[in-house]
Design an enzyme around this catalytic site. Structure first.
Site, short mmCIF file in Angstrom:
data_model
loop_
_atom_site.label_atom_id
_atom_site.label_comp_id
_atom_site.label_asym_id
_atom_site.label_seq_id
_atom_site.Cartn_x
_atom_site.Cartn_y
_atom_site.Cartn_z
N LEU A 133 0.70 -1.39 -0.47
CA LEU A 133 -0.10 0.38 0.25
C LEU A 133 0.69 1.40 -0.17
O LEU A 133 0.90 1.82 -0.95
CB LEU A 133 -1.23 -0.19 1.10
N PRO A 136 6.89 6.13 -1.54
CA PRO A 136 7.38 6.78 -1.53
C PRO A 136 6.77 8.48 -0.71
O PRO A 136 7.46 8.83 0.19
CB PRO A 136 8.32 6.71 -2.25
N TRP A 164 8.39 0.75 1.80
CA TRP A 164 8.46 -0.24 3.36
C TRP A 164 8.00 -1.61 3.02
O TRP A 164 7.58 -1.69 3.86
CB TRP A 164 8.13 1.05 4.06
N THR A 166 6.85 -4.90 3.68
CA THR A 166 7.94 -6.06 4.02
C THR A 166 7.99 -7.44 3.71
O THR A 166 7.27 -7.49 3.09
CB THR A 166 6.88 -6.63 5.76
N GLN A 343 15.08 -0.57 31.97
CA GLN A 343 15.34 0.18 33.08
C GLN A 343 16.03 -0.57 34.31
O GLN A 343 16.95 0.25 35.14
CB GLN A 343 14.10 1.44 33.54
N GLY A 347 22.66 -1.11 34.16
CA GLY A 347 23.39 -1.13 32.98
C GLY A 347 23.59 -2.24 31.96
O GLY A 347 23.28 -2.10 30.38
N GLU A 370 0.88 -0.18 9.59
CA GLU A 370 -0.20 -0.31 10.07
C GLU A 370 -1.24 1.28 10.57
O GLU A 370 -2.55 0.78 10.61
CB GLU A 370 -0.30 -1.92 9.89
N THR A 372 -0.07 4.70 11.43
CA THR A 372 0.83 4.89 13.07
C THR A 372 -0.36 5.37 14.12
O THR A 372 -1.21 5.95 13.92
CB THR A 372 1.88 7.17 13.04
C1 LIG Z 1 9.13 -2.23 9.09
C2 LIG Z 1 8.42 -1.42 9.03
C3 LIG Z 1 8.00 -2.53 7.59
C4 LIG Z 1 6.45 -1.64 7.29
N1 LIG Z 1 6.10 -2.51 6.52
C5 LIG Z 1 4.97 -1.59 4.85
C6 LIG Z 1 4.35 -2.90 4.26
O1 LIG Z 1 4.07 -4.55 4.29
N2 LIG Z 1 3.26 -2.35 3.44
C7 LIG Z 1 2.86 -1.42 3.31
O2 LIG Z 1 1.97 -1.06 2.45
N3 LIG Z 1 3.44 -0.57 4.44
C8 LIG Z 1 4.78 -0.74 5.11
N4 LIG Z 1 4.85 -0.38 5.97
C9 LIG Z 1 4.66 1.53 5.86
C10 LIG Z 1 4.55 2.47 7.23
O3 LIG Z 1 1.99 1.72 7.22
C11 LIG Z 1 4.06 3.72 7.33
O4 LIG Z 1 5.28 4.19 7.20
C12 LIG Z 1 2.94 4.68 7.93
O5 LIG Z 1 1.60 4.29 7.61
C13 LIG Z 1 3.95 6.07 8.10
O6 LIG Z 1 3.46 6.37 6.82
P1 LIG Z 1 4.49 6.92 6.31
O7 LIG Z 1 6.35 6.42 7.31
O8 LIG Z 1 4.99 7.87 5.74
O9 LIG Z 1 4.62 8.65 7.20
P2 LIG Z 1 3.64 9.77 7.28
O10 LIG Z 1 2.71 9.55 6.76
O11 LIG Z 1 4.91 11.02 6.33
O12 LIG Z 1 4.40 10.66 8.48
C14 LIG Z 1 5.03 11.40 9.36
C15 LIG Z 1 4.19 11.89 10.78
O13 LIG Z 1 3.37 12.80 10.59
C16 LIG Z 1 2.37 12.33 11.40
N5 LIG Z 1 0.75 12.37 10.52
C17 LIG Z 1 1.13 11.97 9.52
N6 LIG Z 1 -0.85 12.16 8.82
C18 LIG Z 1 -0.87 12.85 10.07
C19 LIG Z 1 -2.66 13.35 10.60
N7 LIG Z 1 -3.41 13.55 9.30
N8 LIG Z 1 -2.43 14.03 11.81
C20 LIG Z 1 -1.81 13.70 12.60
N9 LIG Z 1 -0.74 12.90 12.58
C21 LIG Z 1 -0.24 12.72 11.25
C22 LIG Z 1 2.70 10.73 11.17
O14 LIG Z 1 1.50 9.97 12.03
C23 LIG Z 1 4.14 10.78 11.47
O15 LIG Z 1 4.41 10.82 12.58
C24 LIG Z 1 6.36 0.11 6.76
C25 LIG Z 1 7.15 0.85 7.91
C26 LIG Z 1 7.66 0.17 8.58
C27 LIG Z 1 8.90 1.22 9.54
#
Ligand SMILES: Cc1cc2nc3c(=O)[nH]c(=O)nc-3n(C[C@H](O)[C@H](O)[C@H](O)COP(=O)(O)OP(=O)(O)OC[C@H]3O[C@@H](n4cnc5c(N)ncnc54)[C@H](O)[C@@H]3O)c2cc1C
Length: 390
Positions: A133, A136, A164, A166, A343, A347, A370, A372
């Site tokens: 889903l 970048p 991203w 998995t 904690q 150490g 899935e 934040t």
């Molecule tokens: C190890 C790992 C595995 C992953 N696996 C998958 C996968 O298998 N398939 C897949 O599709 N994705 C996957 N992801 C992606 C993951 O779902 C996204 O990283 C996540 O949804 C956040 O998107 P972003 O990183 O673009 O952050 P952004 O959307 O750019 O957010 C940046 C910050 O802004 C905050 N923010 C954004 N919009 C709002 C809002 N409206 N209100 C308040 N705060 C907001 C966010 O909470 C975050 O703190 C994975 C990510 C990681 C790190």
């Protein structure tokens, strides 16, 4: 006499079969997964053979229908299995959760013919899935995704980059959300793409803070051609399918979080009972005991929350709000509990000689994936106060 220290989790399971399943999973995790976790995570080694073993043992198919090779287990049982696997190694627990998420679209929204053709191999044929889903430029705002699928005769041609992912580069099939229409959620369609499709390639895995054994990579689609019978659901229905999968997937993340929180508590209990300062075990001090009491209470609360949501799902009731609450609470709890475990080991907690620093690094990712935890709060608030005005 009462035994103190780490205790086996007392589970309420609905059937004898489920009790046997959990016993089998606990043994398998102790024998096949836990012994190599630290070494494999340090080396960034993906345990492909473990997923083959889980597939053979029916553990990649648990919540799906028997007719297509599924284990036919209620979600409340499947999630407790995930918790045990994650406690042994998050790369495995989360990997099973992502595989289950990748199967969801087809299992729930595919036609009978599609399910009969693909699901048995996906569930028990040793295959591993990925769910595509994020991109970048679109994470939280997933409906703005740009990967495009264009109709060409009986085929679709997919171009774009997913981020991203998995199991990116190691998966055998990819559930892909791509734009087939205009802007916004209604222009998105779901596809099932085989891992060996021409034009599909993965970048080098991201260099992450934790879960280093689990490959997370960008996946490129460069003119990837799939027949129309690999389209899942109707054109334009893809975003609804993606969100439906995420409601269930979030419960998997919640269960994984409680698994690593439990592992951290067990470490803290064992260590504080054996470590002496001021002439007595540190577990004798009220400041330590209260931390342990809070850790254990949060774990029980989190487990109860994800199980309550799972039981709603199993009963066919709406559960999206409760799933978001479970994901939010359990992953925040895991972050707090694993930090407290570091904690309590002083150490040594900060060294790689004990697993708690790894568990703390692993907990962090669960607050991000899935949706934040800010997004979970948005989902919960929408259920309570309605959609935002813009
Ligand atoms: C190890 C790992 C595995 C992953 N696996 C998958 C996968 O298998 N398939 C897949 O599709 N994705 C996957 N992801 C992606 C993951 O779902 C996204 O990283 C996540 O949804 C956040 O998107 P972003 O990183 O673009 O952050 P952004 O959307 O750019 O957010 C940046 C910050 O802004 C905050 N923010 C954004 N919009 C709002 C809002 N409206 N209100 C308040 N705060 C907001 C966010 O909470 C975050 O703190 C994975 C990510 C990681 C790190």
């Amino acid at each position: 006499m009462t035994e103190y220290g780490p205790q086996p989790v007392e589970r309420r399971l609905p059937t004898e079969e489920a009790r046997d399943l959990l016993t089998l999973v606990r043994e398998l995790a102790g024998r096949e997964i836990r012994p190599t976790t630290a070494e494999d995570e340090d080396a960034g080694r993906f345990p492909r053979e473990t997923f083959a073993l889980l597939s053979e043992s029916g553990l990649l198919s648990l919540p799906y229908e028997e007719e297509f090779g599924g284990g036919n287990q209620p979600y409340e049982v499947y999630l407790q299995v995930l918790e045990e696997l994650a406690a042994a190694r998050l790369t495995v627990g989360l990997g099973v959760s992502v595989h289950t998420l990748a199967c969801h679209a087809l299992a729930r929204h595919g036609t009978k013919e599609q399910r009969a053709e693909h699901l048995p191999a996906m569930l028990t044929g040793g295959l591993l899935g990925a769910y595509c889903l994020s991109e970048p430029a679109s994470g939280s705002d997933a409906a703005s995704l740009r990967t495009r699928a264009v109709r060409d005769g009986d085929d679709w041609v997919i171009d774009g980059t997913k981020a991203w992912i998995t199991h990116g580069g190691v998966a055998d099939f990819y559930t892909v959300l791509a734009r087939t229409g205009g802007e916004g959620p209604r222009g998105i369609t779901a596809f099932l793409v085989p891992g060996d499709a021409e034009g599909l390639s993965a970048a080098a895995p991201e260099r992450k803070m934790g879960m280093n054994g689990s490959p997370t990579a960008q996946v490129h689609f460069d003119g990837v051609r799939v027949p129309d019978n690999r389209r899942i659901g109707e054109e334009g229905q893809g975003f609804a399918i993606a969100l439906d999968a995420l409601d269930s997937g979030r419960l998997g993340i919640a269960a994984c979080a409680i698994g690593i929180a439990q592992a951290a508590l067990d470490e803290a209990l064992a260590y504080t009972a054996g470590r002496e300062q001021f002439g007595r075990p540190v577990s004798d001090f009220q400041g330590v005991r209260f931390m342990i009491a809070d850790m254990a209470t949060r774990i029980e609360a989190g487990r109860s929350l994800y199980l309550a949501a799972a039981r709603l799902r199993d009963a066919g009731e709406p559960f999206a709000r409760q799933a978001a609450m479970a994901k939010l609470f359990c992953t925040d709890a895991a972050m707090r509990i694993t930090t407290d475990a570091v904690q309590l080991l002083g150490g040594y907690g900060y060294t790689r000689d004990y697993p708690v620093e790894r568990l703390m690094r692993e907990a962090k990712v669960l607050q991000i994936v899935e949706g934040t935890n800010q997004i979970q709060r948005m989902v919960i608030a929408r259920h309570l106060v309605g959609p935002e005005s813009r």
